[in-house]
Design an enzyme around this catalytic site. Structure first.
Site, PDB file in Angstrom:
ATOM      1  N   ARG A 155       0.802  -1.226   0.000  1.00 53.27           N
ATOM      2  CA  ARG A 155       0.000   0.000   0.000  1.00 53.27           C
ATOM      3  C   ARG A 155       0.839   1.282   0.000  1.00 53.27           C
ATOM      4  O   ARG A 155       1.931   1.318   0.574  1.00 53.27           O
ATOM      5  CB  ARG A 155      -0.935   0.001   1.208  1.00 53.27           C
ATOM      6  CG  ARG A 155      -1.985  -1.103   1.160  1.00 53.27           C
ATOM      7  CD  ARG A 155      -2.745  -1.248   2.485  1.00 53.27           C
ATOM      8  NE  ARG A 155      -3.797  -2.252   2.364  1.00 53.27           N
ATOM      9  CZ  ARG A 155      -3.600  -3.560   2.526  1.00 53.27           C
ATOM     10  NH1 ARG A 155      -2.392  -4.020   2.828  1.00 53.27           N
ATOM     11  NH2 ARG A 155      -4.609  -4.414   2.386  1.00 53.27           N
ATOM     12  N   HIS A 197      -0.906  -2.486  -4.607  1.00 54.33           N
ATOM     13  CA  HIS A 197      -0.358  -3.414  -5.607  1.00 54.33           C
ATOM     14  C   HIS A 197      -0.337  -2.864  -7.030  1.00 54.33           C
ATOM     15  O   HIS A 197      -0.645  -3.573  -7.996  1.00 54.33           O
ATOM     16  CB  HIS A 197      -1.127  -4.729  -5.574  1.00 54.33           C
ATOM     17  CG  HIS A 197      -0.934  -5.526  -4.321  1.00 54.33           C
ATOM     18  ND1 HIS A 197       0.206  -5.444  -3.556  1.00 54.33           N
ATOM     19  CD2 HIS A 197      -1.751  -6.432  -3.687  1.00 54.33           C
ATOM     20  CE1 HIS A 197       0.098  -6.263  -2.523  1.00 54.33           C
ATOM     21  NE2 HIS A 197      -1.077  -6.866  -2.569  1.00 54.33           N
ATOM     22  N   HIS A 206       2.808 -12.801  -5.366  1.00 48.63           N
ATOM     23  CA  HIS A 206       1.683 -12.843  -4.430  1.00 48.63           C
ATOM     24  C   HIS A 206       1.034 -14.233  -4.377  1.00 48.63           C
ATOM     25  O   HIS A 206      -0.193 -14.348  -4.383  1.00 48.63           O
ATOM     26  CB  HIS A 206       0.647 -11.789  -4.819  1.00 48.63           C
ATOM     27  CG  HIS A 206      -0.204 -11.307  -3.685  1.00 48.63           C
ATOM     28  ND1 HIS A 206      -1.106 -12.126  -3.040  1.00 48.63           N
ATOM     29  CD2 HIS A 206      -0.293 -10.100  -3.072  1.00 48.63           C
ATOM     30  CE1 HIS A 206      -1.725 -11.432  -2.093  1.00 48.63           C
ATOM     31  NE2 HIS A 206      -1.236 -10.202  -2.087  1.00 48.63           N
ATOM     32  N   TYR A 209      -0.445 -17.597  -2.856  1.00 45.59           N
ATOM     33  CA  TYR A 209      -1.057 -18.099  -1.625  1.00 45.59           C
ATOM     34  C   TYR A 209      -0.711 -19.583  -1.540  1.00 45.59           C
ATOM     35  O   TYR A 209      -0.882 -20.325  -2.511  1.00 45.59           O
ATOM     36  CB  TYR A 209      -2.574 -17.984  -1.674  1.00 45.59           C
ATOM     37  CG  TYR A 209      -3.157 -16.599  -1.610  1.00 45.59           C
ATOM     38  CD1 TYR A 209      -4.022 -16.245  -0.577  1.00 45.59           C
ATOM     39  CD2 TYR A 209      -2.891 -15.656  -2.590  1.00 45.59           C
ATOM     40  CE1 TYR A 209      -4.595 -14.989  -0.527  1.00 45.59           C
ATOM     41  CE2 TYR A 209      -3.454 -14.386  -2.551  1.00 45.59           C
ATOM     42  CZ  TYR A 209      -4.310 -14.064  -1.514  1.00 45.59           C
ATOM     43  OH  TYR A 209      -4.887 -12.820  -1.466  1.00 45.59           O
ATOM     44  N   ASP A 256      -2.021  -9.567   8.510  1.00 41.82           N
ATOM     45  CA  ASP A 256      -1.774  -8.885   7.244  1.00 41.82           C
ATOM     46  C   ASP A 256      -0.745  -7.800   7.543  1.00 41.82           C
ATOM     47  O   ASP A 256      -1.008  -6.609   7.432  1.00 41.82           O
ATOM     48  CB  ASP A 256      -3.059  -8.294   6.669  1.00 41.82           C
ATOM     49  CG  ASP A 256      -2.915  -7.878   5.210  1.00 41.82           C
ATOM     50  OD1 ASP A 256      -1.837  -8.115   4.635  1.00 41.82           O
ATOM     51  OD2 ASP A 256      -3.870  -7.313   4.656  1.00 41.82           O
ATOM     52  N   GLN A 258       5.678  -9.758   4.084  1.00 44.20           N
ATOM     53  CA  GLN A 258       4.278  -9.582   4.470  1.00 44.20           C
ATOM     54  C   GLN A 258       3.670 -10.953   4.738  1.00 44.20           C
ATOM     55  O   GLN A 258       3.609 -11.799   3.849  1.00 44.20           O
ATOM     56  CB  GLN A 258       3.497  -8.865   3.366  1.00 44.20           C
ATOM     57  CG  GLN A 258       2.064  -8.499   3.743  1.00 44.20           C
ATOM     58  CD  GLN A 258       1.965  -7.171   4.456  1.00 44.20           C
ATOM     59  OE1 GLN A 258       2.961  -6.462   4.603  1.00 44.20           O
ATOM     60  NE2 GLN A 258       0.769  -6.800   4.875  1.00 44.20           N
ATOM     61  N   GLU A 267       4.933 -12.617   1.317  1.00 44.15           N
ATOM     62  CA  GLU A 267       5.387 -11.763   0.223  1.00 44.15           C
ATOM     63  C   GLU A 267       6.649 -11.022   0.648  1.00 44.15           C
ATOM     64  O   GLU A 267       6.602 -10.160   1.515  1.00 44.15           O
ATOM     65  CB  GLU A 267       4.298 -10.760  -0.143  1.00 44.15           C
ATOM     66  CG  GLU A 267       2.937 -11.373  -0.430  1.00 44.15           C
ATOM     67  CD  GLU A 267       1.812 -10.394  -0.125  1.00 44.15           C
ATOM     68  OE1 GLU A 267       1.789  -9.302  -0.744  1.00 44.15           O
ATOM     69  OE2 GLU A 267       0.964 -10.716   0.740  1.00 44.15           O
TER      70      GLU A 267
END
Length: 392
Positions: free
Chosen positions: A123, A148, A220, A222, A287, A324, A352
């Site tokens: 961000r 992003h 990114h 998962y 997060d 992250q 991340e």
């Protein structure tokens, strides 16, 4: 299906001179090395909304591990690795075809499965920053903030893909024009995915610019190391080699404070399951950016994740100063992915590697400004292995 494989040279004749034989032997050796390194499959993956043809590339190593990557978004769509019994399973969230990445459910929530995000991963407060005395305004696509790379970041563009000679690797390149999504300068970015025979996915990032601009590239993906054999990822055991994290406000923008994790639910210096304290975290889960180093550029072990039922282990190494940790808080069961798996809350987690969020507005954070004549360089490794049930 197209096999991107090269064959050079041919068999020598017995009457050739020693010089000719040496040349042919060199060519044959080069051909063999290239053949071994370029066994990368390419197949059609679907069309983008603009009608562009996307491809899917499959890298396979000597152990049978496979990584699939699309040139749309430079996206990792599948990672097949063995469990402790040798059974292969897909440990990342994604889709079997490109259409999944354009489904209404996916575009509404925008989880960025497996994609390269940029120019700026994470961000930027209120979509604004000042660089060299000039203010730049970006899209505010995450509440009042920029996330992003904006409305059409690097995850939503076509990259140029090519196999890397001599390696089991795929190189992808994207040229972002000056002013794209509000960013200054023409930025040329290259991401190289290498699959090693040590079951490592190595991601190397490079970028150059013709005007000063912030850059913060990351993948990114998962992960769910149970490969669909569990309802969520809350039983995964996580270790993070970080003693501080960046404190954020209610909109997930850093306040500037680097707070110690000791004595808090943020502490993963010793192995903890994701679910052990996730309900105690404000905002519904993790997060947060963890501080790995005060400076970037040094390869270090950032994280270890162990999934007890499968025995799979993933280690993360990076040259980045932060990572992250995201526990899939915004997955809500509306997305059905590969193998008809329903991605419910906490079904997958992300690690991340990155510079810190909002660094363009935080002078005390490691700089993300890339100047003309400089080269942005970053490397991250995801290494997979297994652990026996009684092994600590």
């Amino acid at each position: 299906m197209l096999i991107l494989a090269g064959t050079l040279g041919g068999a020598g004749l017995s009457s050739c001179s020693s010089e000719q034989s040496a040349e042919e032997n060199t060519e044959t050796t080069a051909a063999t090395e290239q053949q071994q390194s370029m066994d990368i499959k390419q197949e059609a993956f679907g069309k983008t909304a603009e009608g562009q043809e996307a491809s899917l590339y499959t890298l396979t190593n000597a152990n049978g591990m496979q990584v699939q990557i699309s040139d749309y978004g430079a996206t990792i769509t599948s990672v097949l690795v063995p469990d402790r019994e040798g059974e292969m399973g897909d440990v990342v969230l994604g889709f079997d075809s490109l259409a999944g990445y354009f489904s209404p459910e996916y575009t509404k929530s925008g989880p960025y499965f497996g994609a390269i995000v940029g120019r700026y991963g994470n961000r930027i407060a209120k979509g604004r920053f000042t660089l060299n005395g000039e203010e730049y305004k970006l899209a505010t696509n995450n509440g009042e903030n920029h996330l992003h790379g904006g409305n059409k970041g690097f995850d939503k563009v076509m990259w140029q893909a090519e196999p890397v000679p001599g390696e089991n690797a795929l190189r992808l390149t994207y040229v972002s024009p000056d002013g794209e999504e509000g960013y200054p300068g023409t930025l040329t970015s290259t991401v190289t995915y290498t699959l090693t025979d040590d079951n490592e996915i190595k991601i190397d990032y490079e970028a150059t610019t013709d005007k000063a601009t912030p850059v913060n590239l990351t993948n990114h993906s998962y992960f769910n190391l149970a490969a669909g054999e569990a309802e969520d990822a809350l039983g995964h055991v996580v270790t993070l080699n970080a003693d501080r994290y960046t404190v954020v406000d209610e909109s997930l923008i850093p306040t500037g404070e680097l707070r110690k994790v000791e004595g808090t639910v943020m502490d993963f210096r010793e192995p903890q399951t994701i679910g052990a304290r996730v309900n105690q975290v404000e905002g519904g889960g993790y997060d947060h950016n963890y501080v790995l180093s005060d400076k970037d550029g040094e390869m270090k072990k950032a994280a270890t994740v162990y999934e007890p039922t499968s025995g799979r282990v993933m280690e993360v190494f990076t040259t980045e100063p932060g990572i992250q940790f995201y526990s899939g808080n915004f997955l809500d069961g509306t997305i059905t992915g590969s193998g008809n798996k329903v991605y419910k809350k906490h079904y997958g987690f992300a690690l991340e590697t990155q510079h810190f969020p909002d660094s363009p507005n935080q002078t005390s954070f490691p700089s993300t400004t890339l100047e003309p004549g400089q080269k942005y360089e970053s490397s991250t490794v995801y290494k997979f292995s297994t652990r026996e049930e009684n092994q600590q």
